[in-house]
Design an enzyme around this catalytic site. Structure first.
Site, PDB file in Angstrom:
ATOM      1  N   GLU A   8       5.075  -5.191   6.877  1.00  0.00           N
ATOM      2  CA  GLU A   8       4.371  -4.152   7.644  1.00  0.00           C
ATOM      3  C   GLU A   8       4.971  -3.927   9.027  1.00  0.00           C
ATOM      4  OE1 GLU A   8       2.951  -6.622   5.917  1.00  0.00           O
ATOM      5  OE2 GLU A   8       1.141  -5.918   4.862  1.00  0.00           O
ATOM      6  N   GLY A  20       0.562  -5.094   1.115  1.00  0.00           N
ATOM      7  CA  GLY A  20      -0.722  -5.105   0.411  1.00  0.00           C
ATOM      8  C   GLY A  20      -0.606  -5.712  -0.983  1.00  0.00           C
ATOM      9  N   GLU A  71      -1.067  -9.235  -0.331  1.00  0.00           N
ATOM     10  CA  GLU A  71      -2.469  -9.467   0.062  1.00  0.00           C
ATOM     11  C   GLU A  71      -3.383  -9.423  -1.165  1.00  0.00           C
ATOM     12  OE1 GLU A  71      -2.647  -8.018   4.632  1.00  0.00           O
ATOM     13  OE2 GLU A  71      -2.313  -6.443   3.166  1.00  0.00           O
ATOM     14  N   ALA A  80       0.866  -1.184   0.000  1.00  0.00           N
ATOM     15  CA  ALA A  80       0.000   0.000   0.000  1.00  0.00           C
ATOM     16  C   ALA A  80       0.897   1.227   0.000  1.00  0.00           C
ATOM     17  CB  ALA A  80      -0.881  -0.013   1.237  1.00  0.00           C
TER      18      ALA A  80
HETATM   19  N1  DAK Z   1       4.549   3.192  -0.862  1.00  0.00           N
HETATM   20  C1  DAK Z   1       4.879   4.341  -1.476  1.00  0.00           C
HETATM   21  N2  DAK Z   1       5.967   4.483  -2.256  1.00  0.00           N
HETATM   22  C2  DAK Z   1       6.765   3.406  -2.394  1.00  0.00           C
HETATM   23  C3  DAK Z   1       6.490   2.169  -1.774  1.00  0.00           C
HETATM   24  C4  DAK Z   1       5.293   2.080  -0.981  1.00  0.00           C
HETATM   25  N3  DAK Z   1       4.909   0.931  -0.403  1.00  0.00           N
HETATM   26  N4  DAK Z   1       7.463   1.301  -2.106  1.00  0.00           N
HETATM   27  C5  DAK Z   1       8.309   1.982  -2.898  1.00  0.00           C
HETATM   28  N5  DAK Z   1       7.900   3.246  -3.083  1.00  0.00           N
HETATM   29  C6  DAK Z   1       8.533   4.313  -3.869  1.00  0.00           C
HETATM   30  C7  DAK Z   1       9.719   4.895  -3.121  1.00  0.00           C
HETATM   31  O1  DAK Z   1       9.279   5.890  -2.211  1.00  0.00           O
HETATM   32  C8  DAK Z   1      10.533   5.446  -4.277  1.00  0.00           C
HETATM   33  O2  DAK Z   1       9.982   6.679  -4.674  1.00  0.00           O
HETATM   34  P1  DAK Z   1      10.933   7.996  -4.839  1.00  0.00           P
HETATM   35  O3  DAK Z   1      11.597   8.167  -3.523  1.00  0.00           O
HETATM   36  O4  DAK Z   1      11.891   7.595  -5.946  1.00  0.00           O
HETATM   37  O5  DAK Z   1       9.973   9.074  -5.213  1.00  0.00           O
HETATM   38  C9  DAK Z   1      10.285   4.463  -5.401  1.00  0.00           C
HETATM   39  O6  DAK Z   1       9.086   3.772  -5.054  1.00  0.00           O
HETATM   40  C10 DAK Z   1      11.394   3.426  -5.562  1.00  0.00           C
HETATM   41  O7  DAK Z   1      11.614   2.852  -4.281  1.00  0.00           O
HETATM   42  P2  DAK Z   1      13.099   2.683  -3.652  1.00  0.00           P
HETATM   43  O8  DAK Z   1      13.973   3.809  -4.068  1.00  0.00           O
HETATM   44  O9  DAK Z   1      12.905   2.454  -2.199  1.00  0.00           O
HETATM   45  O10 DAK Z   1      13.594   1.365  -4.408  1.00  0.00           O
HETATM   46  P3  DAK Z   1      14.593   0.261  -3.881  1.00  0.00           P
HETATM   47  O11 DAK Z   1      14.816  -0.636  -5.044  1.00  0.00           O
HETATM   48  O12 DAK Z   1      15.800   0.868  -3.204  1.00  0.00           O
HETATM   49  O13 DAK Z   1      13.808  -0.546  -2.724  1.00  0.00           O
HETATM   50  C11 DAK Z   1      11.866  -1.690  -1.815  1.00  0.00           C
HETATM   51  C12 DAK Z   1      12.681  -1.274  -3.086  1.00  0.00           C
HETATM   52  C13 DAK Z   1      10.608  -2.368  -2.267  1.00  0.00           C
HETATM   53  C14 DAK Z   1      12.711  -2.657  -0.976  1.00  0.00           C
HETATM   54  C15 DAK Z   1      11.582  -0.410  -0.969  1.00  0.00           C
HETATM   55  O14 DAK Z   1      10.998   0.558  -1.841  1.00  0.00           O
HETATM   56  C16 DAK Z   1      10.606  -0.680   0.147  1.00  0.00           C
HETATM   57  O15 DAK Z   1      10.994  -1.218   1.197  1.00  0.00           O
HETATM   58  N6  DAK Z   1       9.334  -0.277  -0.050  1.00  0.00           N
HETATM   59  C17 DAK Z   1       8.325  -0.379   1.004  1.00  0.00           C
HETATM   60  C18 DAK Z   1       7.824  -1.782   1.129  1.00  0.00           C
HETATM   61  C19 DAK Z   1       6.775  -1.922   2.231  1.00  0.00           C
HETATM   62  O16 DAK Z   1       7.079  -1.663   3.406  1.00  0.00           O
HETATM   63  N7  DAK Z   1       5.583  -2.337   1.871  1.00  0.00           N
HETATM   64  C20 DAK Z   1       4.501  -2.503   2.829  1.00  0.00           C
HETATM   65  C21 DAK Z   1       3.712  -1.222   2.915  1.00  0.00           C
HETATM   66  S1  DAK Z   1       2.402  -1.351   4.140  1.00  0.00           S
HETATM   67  C22 DAK Z   1      -5.290  -1.862   3.803  1.00  0.00           C
HETATM   68  C23 DAK Z   1      -4.862  -2.794   2.887  1.00  0.00           C
HETATM   69  C24 DAK Z   1      -3.510  -3.055   2.755  1.00  0.00           C
HETATM   70  C25 DAK Z   1      -2.579  -2.383   3.514  1.00  0.00           C
HETATM   71  C26 DAK Z   1      -3.004  -1.447   4.421  1.00  0.00           C
HETATM   72  C27 DAK Z   1      -4.365  -1.175   4.568  1.00  0.00           C
HETATM   73  N8  DAK Z   1      -6.657  -1.580   3.973  1.00  0.00           N
HETATM   74  C28 DAK Z   1      -7.642  -2.338   3.198  1.00  0.00           C
HETATM   75  C29 DAK Z   1      -7.117  -0.569   4.841  1.00  0.00           C
HETATM   76  C30 DAK Z   1      -1.183  -2.662   3.289  1.00  0.00           C
HETATM   77  C31 DAK Z   1      -0.160  -2.072   3.922  1.00  0.00           C
HETATM   78  C32 DAK Z   1       1.174  -2.159   3.326  1.00  0.00           C
HETATM   79  O17 DAK Z   1       1.400  -2.733   2.292  1.00  0.00           O
END
Ligand code: DAK
Length: 259
Positions: free
Chosen positions: A133, A110, A113, A67
């Site tokens: 998460e 997400g 999911e 997400a």
């Molecule tokens: N959200 C927003 N932007 C993201 C992102 C994310 N989840 N993942 C990556 N990006 C963006 C980065 O901010 C970056 O943007 P700029 O800074 O260039 O503007 C761009 O994508 C490239 O990312 P990186 O520079 O970080 O790229 P790397 O190759 O170095 O790293 C990575 C890739 C995937 C390891 C890293 O980006 C990362 O750790 N991303 C976050 C992964 C994460 O934590 N995902 C879980 C998020 S929480 C719900 C349903 C579902 C959910 C919640 C509520 N409801 C129904 C209410 C789900 C929650 C989640 O998924």
């Protein structure tokens, strides 16, 4: 012109529609706008009589990295409750036609999911699946503790959810999270092939069989068997059942019309 967050192509194979998540710069992070577009596109295809199977993909680097963290970071619990994003996800869960995920690269939070809302998964060798998460001080909220645990069991689910560490495609296959792992050059082709194979089957039988398999996740065995039996009886009211059995008896290929 509107910048589409989900690209849709119908009839990429007979009876098969392809949807592509389209926020490549953000690794297909699932913001509210993308999820609404995805839900609308899926629902329209679910109602379209020319479509029998849908395939959902991202790109080679990311199916979806979760997400959108930027969009969620300043939200309060009440904001989250008011946005009620779960209803969007619930509508995706209720699709009648098979939805196949073709994934590669990051499949996180997400993003995973969403994949668990699909019915089958073809993965490239470079796929990394995780529920990170916990690193953000939250926990999975769209099935990442419930569907995941039912699918892979408590021990493996605990490890993924509590460490947040992603697993590779081979481990995901061993755990039963994906149907097949293939080289990155062919994962989409492989998913389209699978979709085309299912699109040739009797659509009403596919629909009722999908519905019954999904009930196995919610029901106990005797309730589930009763549900299965009713769908089984119902298929004897279809022309496709007559066609399928007549084709077998007369040694010819069947032609299913969805009637
Ligand atoms: N959200 C927003 N932007 C993201 C992102 C994310 N989840 N993942 C990556 N990006 C963006 C980065 O901010 C970056 O943007 P700029 O800074 O260039 O503007 C761009 O994508 C490239 O990312 P990186 O520079 O970080 O790229 P790397 O190759 O170095 O790293 C990575 C890739 C995937 C390891 C890293 O980006 C990362 O750790 N991303 C976050 C992964 C994460 O934590 N995902 C879980 C998020 S929480 C719900 C349903 C579902 C959910 C919640 C509520 N409801 C129904 C209410 C789900 C929650 C989640 O998924």
């Amino acid at each position: 012109m509107k910048n589409h967050l989900v690209l849709v192509e119908n009839q990429v194979r007979p009876g098969v529609a392809l949807l592509r998540l389209n926020r490549p710069k953000e690794l297909n992070a699932l913001n509210l706008e993308l999820m609404a577009e995805l839900r609308d596109a899926l629902q329209a295809l679910d109602q379209d009589p020319t479509v029998r199977v849908m395939v959902l993909t991202g790109n080679d680097k990311a199916f979806a990295a979760g997400a959108d963290i930027h969009q969620m970071s300043d939200k309060s619990a009440i904001d989250m409750l008011r946005i009620d994003q779960f209803s969007t996800w619930e509508q995706i869960r209720r699709l009648k036609k098979p939805l196949i995920a073709a994934v590669s690269g990051f499949v996180l939070g997400g993003g995973h999911e969403l994949v668990m809302h699909c019915d089958m998964v073809i993965a490239s060798e470079s796929t990394r699946i995780g529920q990170p998460e916990i690193m953000l001080g939250i926990m999975p909220g769209a099935g990442g503790t419930q569907r995941l645990t039912r699918q892979i069991g408590k021990i493996a689910a605990m490890e993924m959810v509590l460490t947040g560490k992603p697993i590779g495609a081979g481990r995901a296959y061993e755990l039963g999270l994906v149907n097949k792992v293939v080289p990155v050059e062919i994962y989409l082709e492989e998913a389209l092939k699978l979709a085309a194979e299912i699109a040739e089957k009797a659509p009403l039988a596919v629909r009722l069989a999908k519905e019954a398999v999904l009930k196995a996740q919610d029901f106990g065995l005797s309730e589930g068997l009763e549900f299965e039996r009713k769908n089984f009886y119902l298929l004897f009211a279809t022309q496709d059942q007559k066609e399928g059995m007549d084709a077998f008896v007369n040694k010819r290929p069947p032609s299913f019309q969805g009637q």
